[in-house]
Design a protein around this motif. Structure first.
Motif, PDB file in Angstrom:
ATOM      1  N   GLN A  22      10.230   4.673  -2.280  1.00  0.00           N
ATOM      2  CA  GLN A  22       9.712   3.597  -3.132  1.00  0.00           C
ATOM      3  C   GLN A  22      10.794   3.090  -4.075  1.00  0.00           C
ATOM      4  O   GLN A  22      11.505   3.882  -4.705  1.00  0.00           O
ATOM      5  CB  GLN A  22       8.506   4.088  -3.938  1.00  0.00           C
ATOM      6  N   TYR A  35      -0.510 -10.740   4.347  1.00  0.00           N
ATOM      7  CA  TYR A  35       0.665 -11.470   3.868  1.00  0.00           C
ATOM      8  C   TYR A  35       0.159 -12.641   3.049  1.00  0.00           C
ATOM      9  O   TYR A  35      -0.811 -13.304   3.426  1.00  0.00           O
ATOM     10  CB  TYR A  35       1.529 -11.981   5.023  1.00  0.00           C
ATOM     11  N   HIS A  60       9.261  -6.881  -7.622  1.00  0.00           N
ATOM     12  CA  HIS A  60       9.453  -6.826  -6.172  1.00  0.00           C
ATOM     13  C   HIS A  60       9.419  -5.364  -5.752  1.00  0.00           C
ATOM     14  O   HIS A  60      10.370  -4.610  -5.956  1.00  0.00           O
ATOM     15  CB  HIS A  60      10.783  -7.468  -5.798  1.00  0.00           C
ATOM     16  N   ASP A  84       6.195  -4.626   1.180  1.00  0.00           N
ATOM     17  CA  ASP A  84       7.284  -5.450   0.636  1.00  0.00           C
ATOM     18  C   ASP A  84       6.615  -6.661   0.006  1.00  0.00           C
ATOM     19  O   ASP A  84       6.257  -7.620   0.689  1.00  0.00           O
ATOM     20  CB  ASP A  84       8.250  -5.859   1.749  1.00  0.00           C
ATOM     21  N   ASP A  85       6.419  -6.607  -1.296  1.00  0.00           N
ATOM     22  CA  ASP A  85       5.584  -7.602  -1.960  1.00  0.00           C
ATOM     23  C   ASP A  85       6.199  -7.986  -3.295  1.00  0.00           C
ATOM     24  O   ASP A  85       6.669  -7.119  -4.052  1.00  0.00           O
ATOM     25  CB  ASP A  85       4.173  -7.042  -2.164  1.00  0.00           C
ATOM     26  N   ARG A  86       6.172  -9.260  -3.590  1.00  0.00           N
ATOM     27  CA  ARG A  86       6.728  -9.792  -4.832  1.00  0.00           C
ATOM     28  C   ARG A  86       5.611 -10.434  -5.632  1.00  0.00           C
ATOM     29  O   ARG A  86       4.893 -11.310  -5.130  1.00  0.00           O
ATOM     30  CB  ARG A  86       7.808 -10.823  -4.501  1.00  0.00           C
ATOM     31  N   ILE A  90       8.927  -2.273  -2.986  1.00  0.00           N
ATOM     32  CA  ILE A  90       9.126  -1.895  -1.588  1.00  0.00           C
ATOM     33  C   ILE A  90       8.739  -0.427  -1.442  1.00  0.00           C
ATOM     34  O   ILE A  90       9.205   0.429  -2.207  1.00  0.00           O
ATOM     35  CB  ILE A  90      10.580  -2.100  -1.140  1.00  0.00           C
ATOM     36  N   ASP A 121      12.115 -13.244  -8.881  1.00  0.00           N
ATOM     37  CA  ASP A 121      11.733 -12.106  -8.044  1.00  0.00           C
ATOM     38  C   ASP A 121      10.589 -11.308  -8.657  1.00  0.00           C
ATOM     39  O   ASP A 121       9.941 -10.535  -7.961  1.00  0.00           O
ATOM     40  CB  ASP A 121      12.936 -11.186  -7.813  1.00  0.00           C
ATOM     41  N   TYR A 142       4.197   0.196   5.252  1.00  0.00           N
ATOM     42  CA  TYR A 142       5.364  -0.574   4.806  1.00  0.00           C
ATOM     43  C   TYR A 142       4.867  -1.677   3.881  1.00  0.00           C
ATOM     44  O   TYR A 142       4.086  -2.545   4.281  1.00  0.00           O
ATOM     45  CB  TYR A 142       6.126  -1.181   5.985  1.00  0.00           C
ATOM     46  N   LYS A 185       8.047   2.540   1.703  1.00  0.00           N
ATOM     47  CA  LYS A 185       8.047   2.946   3.109  1.00  0.00           C
ATOM     48  C   LYS A 185       7.581   4.398   3.158  1.00  0.00           C
ATOM     49  O   LYS A 185       8.264   5.275   2.647  1.00  0.00           O
ATOM     50  CB  LYS A 185       9.446   2.802   3.716  1.00  0.00           C
ATOM     51  N   GLY A 225       4.805 -11.895  -0.033  1.00  0.00           N
ATOM     52  CA  GLY A 225       4.967 -10.598   0.620  1.00  0.00           C
ATOM     53  C   GLY A 225       3.651 -10.030   1.098  1.00  0.00           C
ATOM     54  O   GLY A 225       2.626 -10.712   1.122  1.00  0.00           O
ATOM     55  N   GLN A 258       1.853  -6.160   3.230  1.00  0.00           N
ATOM     56  CA  GLN A 258       2.000  -4.790   3.696  1.00  0.00           C
ATOM     57  C   GLN A 258       1.361  -4.632   5.069  1.00  0.00           C
ATOM     58  O   GLN A 258       0.520  -5.442   5.485  1.00  0.00           O
ATOM     59  CB  GLN A 258       1.368  -3.795   2.719  1.00  0.00           C
TER      60      GLN A 258
END
Length: 831
Positions: free
Chosen positions: A342, A212, A314, A252-254, A316, A311, A250, A318, A228, A230
């Motif tokens: 995705q 993170y 961004h 979730d990164d910006r 995402i 943003d 998972y 999974k 963000g 993973q």
């Protein structure tokens, strides 16, 4: 019989993040402490993992701990250390561009080079307008990176005729873990990395890890641009004859998107002198700012919406999946499946034309037009002296743009069976497999146009233009609610699915010192769906008047509001087929020495780059010319490999020939950017070197690639035939010298490139550059490590792109550059 039942039961269960075959993980973990593998087993893009000196391929590998040591923080920084790979790393952490061995990079992404995670592609097509590296992050989960250049890459994966880069995850076969905290010393970033793996019992093991991070990042933006991380997890169950691995990720990164910035240039096209404009440091500056973040527009359903450009990109993802490998009746059966959910939102601030402020005001407001700030702390204040604005007197016609990537879901499945047969005095290895994938593309392009001042300190603002008679030509800095005033282009909706089915097989016969092999693959691709957009033609609705601010008055910008014609879809309905093949011979001259030769032909299927172009009929959705459905790459290579003790040397000569139909963005005479269709043939010839040596505590790894590339034919622009493709240097190189003992490690990672041409007309040159990335690690106590990494230690200016093909008569050029110097310190605990 029970083995067959187990295998049949596993096949329909196979879901994501499959790890590569066990021998690949074993090879990555089996390296000696000094970094030299005792037996260099390689398994990416081949039928079966084998010693590299017994394989007629050009391969490289990087260990995960070496990647961490040199401070590579993203995919681009990892890949620039692979010989043969050219990296244009100027967009930030993600959405960068890559190619290999002189193959063309006409657009963004990686058209001929596929990025894989644990043996399957991240995206089926590497050059979609969202790059595969958008959903890929190197961290403590990474065991190794394997790369195969040319050769059998074209037959053991689809859409990868140039090569494969495979990011391989740890699987818990080594007990223990780590936690690390990092901080930027001269830039704002805080990061936490962790991982742990080991055995649950004698037959069950696991690995989990992730990161993170948050901060402004290496360039000035004025806000938290990075935020963000993973988490990845895999669990492996071992059986007497194989294994099953369940995996998941998972993300979730910006991250910010660093697009082009202005730079002054003087001199001549052949000997240009680039220099920074006042108040804009191209190494640390960006056009991003908290005062250019609010974007009011219409969304993909033509409803009023607001987007925040802070943003950035961004992403995402999974993913969940299962891999299995079993020995059944003499065959090794490997089943890999991944499903990835995705999506992403891409917020970008692209400047187009940069002009003197008074000239831009007159362009849109006429004689006597005045300027004032629309946003920021000076909002409403008149700009009394435009010529001295920010010390450079410039304004930009900018394009704030958002791409809502609603779905880039990707499903892939690869099942193969391999068996070895004793025939005569040798061993015949046979492989048969079938690959299938489905790649979705559901996206909305939402572009607007605005006026911005030009400064790189994270404080840029939007600017209003008012006519001499007092009538405003802008609204809160917006000049039009479309990608270009007077045009509805780039207001688009994509809803398309791409499917690929590909049977493949290979034979390899090894007798004594000789190994002869060949492989074949037949790809069948299909694209189905719908497109919506005024730039498809056919009388589709484009511009309308829309009361964006709901004040009851239609302003000039509101008269230029682009809408998507949702009631007038254009179909997409085309398919393609192509055959790929590869054959090679390897001769093990001695235990330490081998020579090889190989010839290959691979294909690359059409994807989103042909959409919204005349290549696809807006009436039938079919390809106007079936040949546009695939591009071929033909390659020949020959090389020598030497490995003795702590010395490894590889030298390979290569030849490649490519035909390509694509879109390329060019700069028009008025300074605006425009996409054009290209239909070209390219050829390249060159040589690549890779070597490593260790003497006591000293070690050196190095690589270099020389390429002589040429545009061999161009049916639409014959004037450039014989020219060198844009951005293609003669030489790229990398080297990592280091000194290491029990207490500390010190070294440098050096990467560089010679000069190249900005565009295919071969007029304006871009200078080469060499970047030094230094690292120092000290271990004051057992299981404790302090690190210091300096990327771009000497803060060199590395220009990777110039939009203009020649020095303009007035005004700056638009360039993209690598990041400047960033220094990071880390504290790591191993347990």
């Amino acid at each position: 019989m029970n083995k067959y039942k187990l295998l049949l039961g596993l096949a329909p269960l196979a879901f994501v993040t499959p790890a590569v075959a066990e021998e690949a993980a074993d090879a990555a973990q089996g390296a000696s402490a000094n970094g030299t593998a005792q037996v260099e087993v390689f398994s990416t893009g081949v039928a079966k993992g084998r010693d590299r000196l017994d394989s007629a391929t050009s391969t490289s590998s990087l260990r995960g701990d070496e990647i961490q040591k040199i401070g590579a923080r993203n995919v681009a920084e990892v890949m620039r250390n692979i010989p043969g790979v050219r990296v244009e790393a100027s967009n930030g952490d993600v959405n960068n561009s890559f190619t290999i061995r002189g193959l063309p990079l006409a657009s963004s992404g990686s058209k001929y080079l596929q990025l894989q995670e644990d043996g399957l592609p991240v995206l089926e097509y590497g050059d979609m307008f969202v790059g595969a590296d958008t959903f890929l992050r190197p961290d403590f989960n990474l065991s190794a990176v394997e790369a195969i250049r040319g050769g059998s890459a074209s037959t053991f994966a689809s859409n990868s005729p140039g090569g494969l880069i495979n990011f391989i995850s740890k699987t818990g076969d080594v007990e223990g873990g780590s936690v690390q905290v990092s901080t930027g010393l001269d830039f704002d970033e805080k990061r936490l990395d962790f991982d742990y793996g080991g055995r649950i019992n004698d037959t069950l093991r696991f690995h989990v890890g992730g990161f993170y991070r948050a901060g402004e990042g290496p360039r000035e933006t004025g806000f938290t641009a990075y935020k963000g991380g993973q988490v990845k997890l895999n669990v492996t169950k071992e059986f007497a004859t194989g294994y099953v691995r369940l995996s998941g990720k998972y993300l979730d990164d910006r991250t910010p998107s660093y697009l082009s910035v202005p730079m002054a240039v003087t001199g001549t096209n052949s000997d240009p002198k680039y220099r920074e404009i006042p108040n804009f440091d191209v190494n640390s500056g960006s056009m991003l700012s908290p005062f250019v973040t609010d974007m009011v527009t219409l969304d993909g359903n033509n409803n009023l919406t607001r987007r925040d450009l802070r943003d950035g990109i961004h992403a995402i993802a999974k993913t969940i999946g299962l891999e299995s490998q079993f020995d059944v009746a003499g065959w090794t059966i490997t089943e890999r499946f991944r499903y990835a959910d995705q999506s992403a939102q891409m917020g970008q601030f692209q400047h187009g034309r940069v002009m003197p402020a008074s000239a831009l005001a007159a362009m849109f407001g006429g004689p006597g037009a005045t300027l004032s700030y629309a946003t920021g702390p000076n909002a409403g204040q008149v700009i009394a002296d435009p010529a001295s604005l920010n010390g450079n007197g410039l304004l930009a016609l900018a394009v704030p743009r958002v791409m809502d990537i609603n779905s880039l879901d990707n499903m892939t499945n690869d099942i193969r069976a391999t068996r070895q047969w004793n025939i005569g005095a040798g061993v015949l290895t046979t492989t048969a497999g079938f690959y299938t994938s489905q790649q979705s593309l559901d996206a909305d392009w939402l572009f607007t146009s605005a006026i911005s001042d030009v400064r790189g300190d994270g404080k840029s603002a939007l600017v209003n233009i008012t006519r001499a008679d007092g009538i405003p030509m802008t609204q809160n800095g917006a000049i039009a609610y479309t990608g270009g005033p007077g045009s509805a282009t780039f207001r688009r909706k994509y809803d398309v699915d791409f499917r690929v089915n590909a049977p493949y097989g290979s034979l390899n016969y090894m007798v004594g010192k000789i190994a002869i092999g060949g492989s074949i693959r037949y790809d069948m691709g299909k694209a189905e769906g719908s497109l919506f957009g005024s730039d498809l033609g056919g009388g589709r609705v484009g511009l309308v008047s829309y009361d964006i601010n709901n004040d009851g008055v239609i302003s000039f910008p509101e008269r230029n509001t682009a809408v998507i014609p949702l009631d007038r879809p254009a179909p997409v309905n085309f398919d393609y087929e192509y055959l790929s093949y590869s054959a090679g011979i390897n001769y093990r001259v001695a235990e330490e020495l081998a020579v090889f030769a190989r010839y290959s032909r691979g294909g690359r299927g059409a994807a989103d780059r042909v959409l919204f172009t005349p290549i696809v009929s807006p009436l039938s959705g079919e390809l106007v010319d079936k040949r546009a459905g695939r591009d071929f790459v033909k390659q020949a290579e020959a090389g020598v490999k030497y490995r003795a003790g702590d010395l490894t040397l590889n030298l390979t000569g290569f030849w490649a020939k490519t035909n390509e139909i694509n879109q390329q963005t060019v700069t028009l005479p008025d300074g605006s950017l425009s996409p054009v269709i290209i239909a070209r043939g390219y050829k390249a010839i060159g040589a690549e070197f890779e070597g490593a040596i260790r003497r006591g505590p000293f070690s050196l790894t190095a690589g270099a690639t020389y390429t002589d590339a040429e545009i061999e034919s161009d049916s639409l622009n014959p004037a450039i035939e014989g020219n060198i493709p844009r951005h293609q240097p003669k030489l790229i190189f990398q080297a990592t010298p280091q000194f290491e003992n029990e207490t500390y490690t010190v070294g440098a990672n050096v990467v560089g490139t010679t000069g190249s041409y900005a565009q295919d007309n071969n007029a304006l040159k871009m200078p080469g550059y060499t970047v030094v990335n230094a690292f120092f690690q000290v271990r004051p106590a057992e299981r404790v490590q302090l690190s210091l990494n300096a990327n771009n230690l000497f803060d060199v200016v590395g220009i990777t792109e110039v939009a203009q093909g020649a020095i303009p008569a007035s005004g700056p050029v638009s360039v993209r550059t690598i990041n400047g110097r960033t220094i990071t310190t880390s504290l790591r605990f191993d347990f």
